[in-house]
Design a protein around this motif. Structure first.
Motif, PDB file in Angstrom:
ATOM      1  N   ALA A  26     -71.159  -0.712  -6.576  1.00  0.00           N
ATOM      2  CA  ALA A  26     -71.859  -1.491  -7.602  1.00  0.00           C
ATOM      3  C   ALA A  26     -70.891  -1.904  -8.706  1.00  0.00           C
ATOM      4  O   ALA A  26     -70.869  -3.062  -9.142  1.00  0.00           O
ATOM      5  CB  ALA A  26     -72.997  -0.671  -8.184  1.00  0.00           C
ATOM      6  N   ALA A  27     -70.035  -0.943  -9.114  1.00  0.00           N
ATOM      7  CA  ALA A  27     -69.057  -1.240 -10.170  1.00  0.00           C
ATOM      8  C   ALA A  27     -68.064  -2.289  -9.686  1.00  0.00           C
ATOM      9  O   ALA A  27     -67.638  -3.167 -10.440  1.00  0.00           O
ATOM     10  CB  ALA A  27     -68.339   0.030 -10.579  1.00  0.00           C
ATOM     11  N   LYS A  28     -67.713  -2.187  -8.401  1.00  0.00           N
ATOM     12  CA  LYS A  28     -66.773  -3.150  -7.821  1.00  0.00           C
ATOM     13  C   LYS A  28     -67.388  -4.559  -7.844  1.00  0.00           C
ATOM     14  O   LYS A  28     -66.720  -5.521  -8.227  1.00  0.00           O
ATOM     15  CB  LYS A  28     -66.437  -2.731  -6.382  1.00  0.00           C
ATOM     16  N   SER A  29     -68.646  -4.628  -7.457  1.00  0.00           N
ATOM     17  CA  SER A  29     -69.315  -5.935  -7.462  1.00  0.00           C
ATOM     18  C   SER A  29     -69.408  -6.497  -8.877  1.00  0.00           C
ATOM     19  O   SER A  29     -69.223  -7.701  -9.085  1.00  0.00           O
ATOM     20  CB  SER A  29     -70.732  -5.823  -6.906  1.00  0.00           C
ATOM     21  N   ALA A  30     -69.682  -5.599  -9.813  1.00  0.00           N
ATOM     22  CA  ALA A  30     -69.776  -6.056 -11.205  1.00  0.00           C
ATOM     23  C   ALA A  30     -68.436  -6.606 -11.671  1.00  0.00           C
ATOM     24  O   ALA A  30     -68.366  -7.630 -12.354  1.00  0.00           O
ATOM     25  CB  ALA A  30     -70.208  -4.898 -12.100  1.00  0.00           C
ATOM     26  N   LYS A  31     -67.355  -5.931 -11.268  1.00  0.00           N
ATOM     27  CA  LYS A  31     -66.015  -6.403 -11.649  1.00  0.00           C
ATOM     28  C   LYS A  31     -65.736  -7.765 -11.029  1.00  0.00           C
ATOM     29  O   LYS A  31     -65.205  -8.660 -11.684  1.00  0.00           O
ATOM     30  CB  LYS A  31     -64.947  -5.388 -11.224  1.00  0.00           C
ATOM     31  N   ILE A  32     -66.116  -7.896  -9.758  1.00  0.00           N
ATOM     32  CA  ILE A  32     -65.898  -9.178  -9.083  1.00  0.00           C
ATOM     33  C   ILE A  32     -66.631 -10.290  -9.834  1.00  0.00           C
ATOM     34  O   ILE A  32     -66.082 -11.377 -10.044  1.00  0.00           O
ATOM     35  CB  ILE A  32     -66.339  -9.086  -7.606  1.00  0.00           C
ATOM     36  N   GLN A  33     -67.833  -9.985 -10.285  1.00  0.00           N
ATOM     37  CA  GLN A  33     -68.597 -10.980 -11.053  1.00  0.00           C
ATOM     38  C   GLN A  33     -67.888 -11.344 -12.352  1.00  0.00           C
ATOM     39  O   GLN A  33     -67.720 -12.511 -12.687  1.00  0.00           O
ATOM     40  CB  GLN A  33     -70.018 -10.448 -11.359  1.00  0.00           C
TER      41      GLN A  33
ATOM     42  N   VAL B  19     -61.714  -8.885  -0.540  1.00  0.00           N
ATOM     43  CA  VAL B  19     -62.121  -8.405  -1.865  1.00  0.00           C
ATOM     44  C   VAL B  19     -60.981  -8.574  -2.874  1.00  0.00           C
ATOM     45  O   VAL B  19     -61.182  -9.004  -4.012  1.00  0.00           O
ATOM     46  CB  VAL B  19     -62.569  -6.922  -1.796  1.00  0.00           C
ATOM     47  N   THR B  20     -59.769  -8.235  -2.407  1.00  0.00           N
ATOM     48  CA  THR B  20     -58.610  -8.264  -3.299  1.00  0.00           C
ATOM     49  C   THR B  20     -58.496  -9.593  -4.040  1.00  0.00           C
ATOM     50  O   THR B  20     -58.240  -9.632  -5.240  1.00  0.00           O
ATOM     51  CB  THR B  20     -57.325  -8.004  -2.484  1.00  0.00           C
ATOM     52  N   GLU B  21     -58.696 -10.667  -3.284  1.00  0.00           N
ATOM     53  CA  GLU B  21     -58.535 -11.998  -3.848  1.00  0.00           C
ATOM     54  C   GLU B  21     -59.542 -12.274  -4.977  1.00  0.00           C
ATOM     55  O   GLU B  21     -59.358 -13.178  -5.779  1.00  0.00           O
ATOM     56  CB  GLU B  21     -58.722 -13.032  -2.740  1.00  0.00           C
ATOM     57  N   GLN B  22     -60.585 -11.470  -5.014  1.00  0.00           N
ATOM     58  CA  GLN B  22     -61.615 -11.678  -6.033  1.00  0.00           C
ATOM     59  C   GLN B  22     -61.367 -10.859  -7.298  1.00  0.00           C
ATOM     60  O   GLN B  22     -62.179 -10.831  -8.198  1.00  0.00           O
ATOM     61  CB  GLN B  22     -62.988 -11.326  -5.448  1.00  0.00           C
ATOM     62  N   MET B  23     -60.218 -10.180  -7.308  1.00  0.00           N
ATOM     63  CA  MET B  23     -59.853  -9.387  -8.489  1.00  0.00           C
ATOM     64  C   MET B  23     -58.801 -10.156  -9.278  1.00  0.00           C
ATOM     65  O   MET B  23     -57.844 -10.666  -8.699  1.00  0.00           O
ATOM     66  CB  MET B  23     -59.249  -8.036  -8.065  1.00  0.00           C
ATOM     67  N   ILE B  24     -58.933 -10.141 -10.583  1.00  0.00           N
ATOM     68  CA  ILE B  24     -57.986 -10.865 -11.433  1.00  0.00           C
ATOM     69  C   ILE B  24     -56.559 -10.332 -11.251  1.00  0.00           C
ATOM     70  O   ILE B  24     -55.590 -11.084 -11.298  1.00  0.00           O
ATOM     71  CB  ILE B  24     -58.432 -10.825 -12.920  1.00  0.00           C
ATOM     72  N   GLU B  25     -56.451  -9.027 -10.969  1.00  0.00           N
ATOM     73  CA  GLU B  25     -55.115  -8.431 -10.825  1.00  0.00           C
ATOM     74  C   GLU B  25     -54.317  -9.075  -9.698  1.00  0.00           C
ATOM     75  O   GLU B  25     -53.096  -9.159  -9.771  1.00  0.00           O
ATOM     76  CB  GLU B  25     -55.224  -6.915 -10.563  1.00  0.00           C
ATOM     77  N   TYR B  26     -55.007  -9.518  -8.658  1.00  0.00           N
ATOM     78  CA  TYR B  26     -54.311 -10.177  -7.558  1.00  0.00           C
ATOM     79  C   TYR B  26     -53.565 -11.406  -8.071  1.00  0.00           C
ATOM     80  O   TYR B  26     -52.410 -11.650  -7.727  1.00  0.00           O
ATOM     81  CB  TYR B  26     -55.310 -10.577  -6.462  1.00  0.00           C
ATOM     82  N   TRP B  27     -54.225 -12.160  -8.947  1.00  0.00           N
ATOM     83  CA  TRP B  27     -53.623 -13.392  -9.455  1.00  0.00           C
ATOM     84  C   TRP B  27     -52.559 -13.109 -10.494  1.00  0.00           C
ATOM     85  O   TRP B  27     -51.574 -13.827 -10.592  1.00  0.00           O
ATOM     86  CB  TRP B  27     -54.727 -14.306 -10.007  1.00  0.00           C
TER      87      TRP B  27
END
Lengths: 378, 323
Positions: A26-33, B19-27
């Motif tokens: 859930a926290a991961k999804s929130a971060k992605i958002q 998933v990685t690509e959706q994290m700001i840290e990747y960029w």
């Protein structure tokens, strides 16, 4: 479409030492958002900057965009490169870039406070300072104050200390070239002034005896200042330095006193012991003794001091153990005193004790015991 | 604690998932991507799971990092070529034996690297003048892997590297700079590649290096600093290059590295219970391989090039006498 490789290193960005967190889905999804917007913004800005660069655009707007991007990510070295190219281009078009260069110093200062270990920021600052110097607007003295501040935040910052030596080096060059028409005596005076301040600076920093960076710098400064001091006409201008820098011997005595204080503060701190090893083995000191006997006298005196300290340490230790660094120093000194240490029972006995109290390095001590290793340092 | 091999493979794999690509840290870490791929590749090669990364995909990516203007590898497409990313690019291709993809780029690379040497023998990282003994290593390692090392490069470069040695036997970033274990690796590595190890007092530097091990078993980079898994490589490989690896306690270092594993999600961190990353995962594993590769069913690592020995054995090793 070829899927881009995503091997990424997340913690290197925010330096070492970030606590591990196991985040829930859930926290991961929130971060992605949360990151969606950030990513879109960051990618837009990156693309805009790189497009401008590729079209050789050297405008104020482009320059401002790079500031914005670097504020968000100072590790983006290609953007620092582009920024320097913009400044170069303005300069070759006869634009006055001094104000901009000063702005560079502000930007990089702000970033260094947040990212004190980022290589690109430090090296950009160096580039800017050389530019300013070439435009007759040197900033070396201001920089010295700034780096002193940086070293207050982190007294071991590796970049900070290197930068400090670099700044001093350039202050020296500036001072001696400004007085090229004057005589050599004035140049020497200027150099002693600069370096004696550095010497005092390290004195203030070794109050924290663990600051090996300061001890190291001291080892660089001492032979340098001594040489200059010899050439100095009026030594009385430096009443505090004069008795210390009289001879390598007086220097040695002065430094040995400091080391003694340090080893009594914390006998387990390796910084002072490394420095002691330098004092007792460097040719700057060793070759200046009038006779071998004088050198041996100093070594014996030091051996006594360290042995005495070791006895105190043994009294303090719950199991009555020797102090590792005391023993190492004792072995070094006896080796320096004796031509054939491998036959020395006392040294052998100390090495055997080291094997017991410092098992991490037992194989090294075994090599020493078996005569496979010449003892040259602590 | 045991080595959680499968978890580490998963960890490296996860760095390359959607998933990685959706994290700001990747960029935000694009500037280290090619280095990151080299670290990840080294890890999976040592663990004998090369298929974790798609070879064709990796090679394609390396070629996309080619900086046409400079003639070297950038860390990411559209970024600028630099000495650091250039070595990573060369190491990745060497690991795959993918020399044929270079073609005329090989001579550009040689020109790029040699062109960065300054009159005092040092190397700058790119055209903007930053000098560091890291780049001396990058240069000779790259040239040696390409089989293009020459005396006109090594002789002045050696002079500069030796000027960076300090009273404690260690080496710094530039002359006068404090000894630092990572710089010691680059300088001893430089000396090993250029067949110049006889210039240093190995007992002295060996003693300094062995003192980097602290009670926890981990190694630090400078006196009175905290230990960090990455020094398991910089210190240990340096000791290995001078034949003194036995001067530290392997069991305790192994335990320290293993205690830095994330046993749930894989990966290795700088210190126990910290966030993992591919950099520390790589250098924790290279350390384990250097100490005891058979115990962990890993490939044996070359302490000089930080690549599997089965790859580096194919290099034409440079000798002073033969040039």
């Amino acid at each position: 479409m070829v899927r881009a490789l995503k091997i990424t290193i997340i913690t290197c960005l925010s330096q070492h030492g970030i606590k591990r967190q196991h985040v829930s889905d859930a926290a991961k999804s929130a971060k992605i958002q949360r990151d969606k917007k950030k990513i879109a913004h960051y990618r837009n800005l990156t693309d805009a900057c790189l497009d401008l660069r590729d079209s050789h655009t050297y405008t104020q707007d482009a320059y401002d965009k790079t500031s914005k991007l670097l504020e968000e990510n100072p590790e983006f070295n290609a953007i620092w490169n582009y920024r320097r190219d913009i400044l170069e281009s303005w300069q070759s078009n006869n634009k006055d870039i001094v104000t901009h260069l000063l702005e560079e110093l502000n930007l990089s200062m702000g970033l260094l406070k947040r990212f004190p270990k980022c290589y690109w920021i430090w090296s950009h600052r160096v580039w800017v300072l050389f530019k300013l110097e070439s435009l007759n607007k040197p900033q070396w003295s201001t920089e010295l104050m700034i780096v002193a501040k940086m070293l207050e935040y982190d007294l071991r910052n590796y970049h900070g200390w290197s930068y400090r030596r670099f700044i001093v080096d350039n202050i020296e060059k500036a001072e001696t070239s400004a007085t090229t028409t004057a005589n050599e005596d004035e140049q020497i005076l200027a150099l002693v002034k600069i370096n004696s301040k550095e010497f005092e600076y390290t004195t203030s920093k070794i109050n924290n005896i663990s600051n090996f960076s300061a001890w190291h710098n001291r080892s660089q400064l001492i032979p340098k200042i001594y040489k200059l001091f010899q050439l100095l006409k009026d030594k009385s201008l430096f009443p505090q330095l004069q008795p210390i820098f009289l001879s390598p011997y007086s220097l040695l005595q002065h430094e040995l006193d400091l080391v003694k204080t340090g080893m009594y503060v914390d006998a387990d701190d390796s910084s002072v012991w490394l420095y002691l090893s330098w004092l007792l083995t460097d040719k700057f000191f060793v070759e200046s003794f009038e006779s071998t006997q004088n050198y041996k006298d100093v070594l014996l005196q030091q051996l006594n001091i360290v042995e005495e300290l070791n006895e105190l340490e043994k009294d303090d230790h719950p199991k009555g153990w020797d102090n590792r660094w005391c023993l190492k120093a004792m072995i070094l000194i006896r080796t320096l005193l004796d031509d054939s240490p491998e036959n020395d029972d006392l040294t052998k006995n100390w090495l055997k004790r080291l094997i017991d109290i410092d098992p991490l390095r037992k194989n090294k001590y075994m090599d020493q015991l078996n005569g496979k290793l010449v003892i040259v340092s602590i | 604690m045991a080595l959680v091999k499968e978890k580490h493979i998963q960890f490296i794999k996860s760095l390359n998932d959607d998933v990685t690509e959706q994290m700001i840290e990747y960029w935000l870490s694009e500037h280290l991507r090619l280095n990151g791929i080299y670290w990840g590749l080294t890890a999976v090669l040592l663990l004998q799971e090369p298929s974790t990364l798609d070879q064709q995909e990796v090679i394609k990516f390396v070629l996309k990092c080619w900086d046409l203007k400079q003639g070297g590898f950038a860390p990411f497409p559209r970024h600028d070529a630099h000495m650091l990313s250039t070595l990573s690019g060369i190491q990745i291709l060497a690991n795959y034996g993918a020399w044929d993809v270079l073609n005329e780029k090989k001579q550009d690379l040689v020109k790029f690297i040699k062109g960065l040497q300054l009159p005092n023998g040092s190397f700058q990282g790119d055209r903007f003048g930053e000098v560091d003994t890291r780049f001396s290593y990058n240069a000779v390692s790259s040239l040696a892997i390409l089989g293009e090392l020459t005396k006109d490069v090594t002789e002045p470069a050696l002079e500069f590297v030796l000027r960076c040695q300090n009273f404690d036997g260690g080496f710094g970033m530039v002359p006068g700079a404090e000894s630092h274990a990572a710089q010691v690796f680059t300088c001893i590595g430089f000396l090993a590649i250029t067949d110049n190890l006889h210039h240093i007092d190995v007992d002295k530097i060996g003693s300094w290096l062995s003192d980097r091990q602290v009670e926890s078993g981990g190694l630090n980079g400078r006196p009175e600093k905290l230990p960090d898994v990455c020094y398991s490589w910089w210190v240990l490989s340096s000791l290995a290059m001078i034949g003194k690896a036995h001067w530290i306690d392997f069991d305790k270092l192994e335990q320290y590295i293993l205690s830095c594993q994330d046993t749930e999600n894989g990966g290795i961190s700088d210190r126990p219970d910290n966030e993992c990353d591919v950099f520390h995962t790589c250098f924790g594993l290279t350390g384990l391989s250097l100490m005891n590769n058979e115990k962990y069913s890993m490939l044996s690592i070359d302490p000089i090039y930080c690549m599997p020995k089965e790859v580096t054995k194919k290099f034409d090793k440079w000798k002073q006498s033969t040039t």
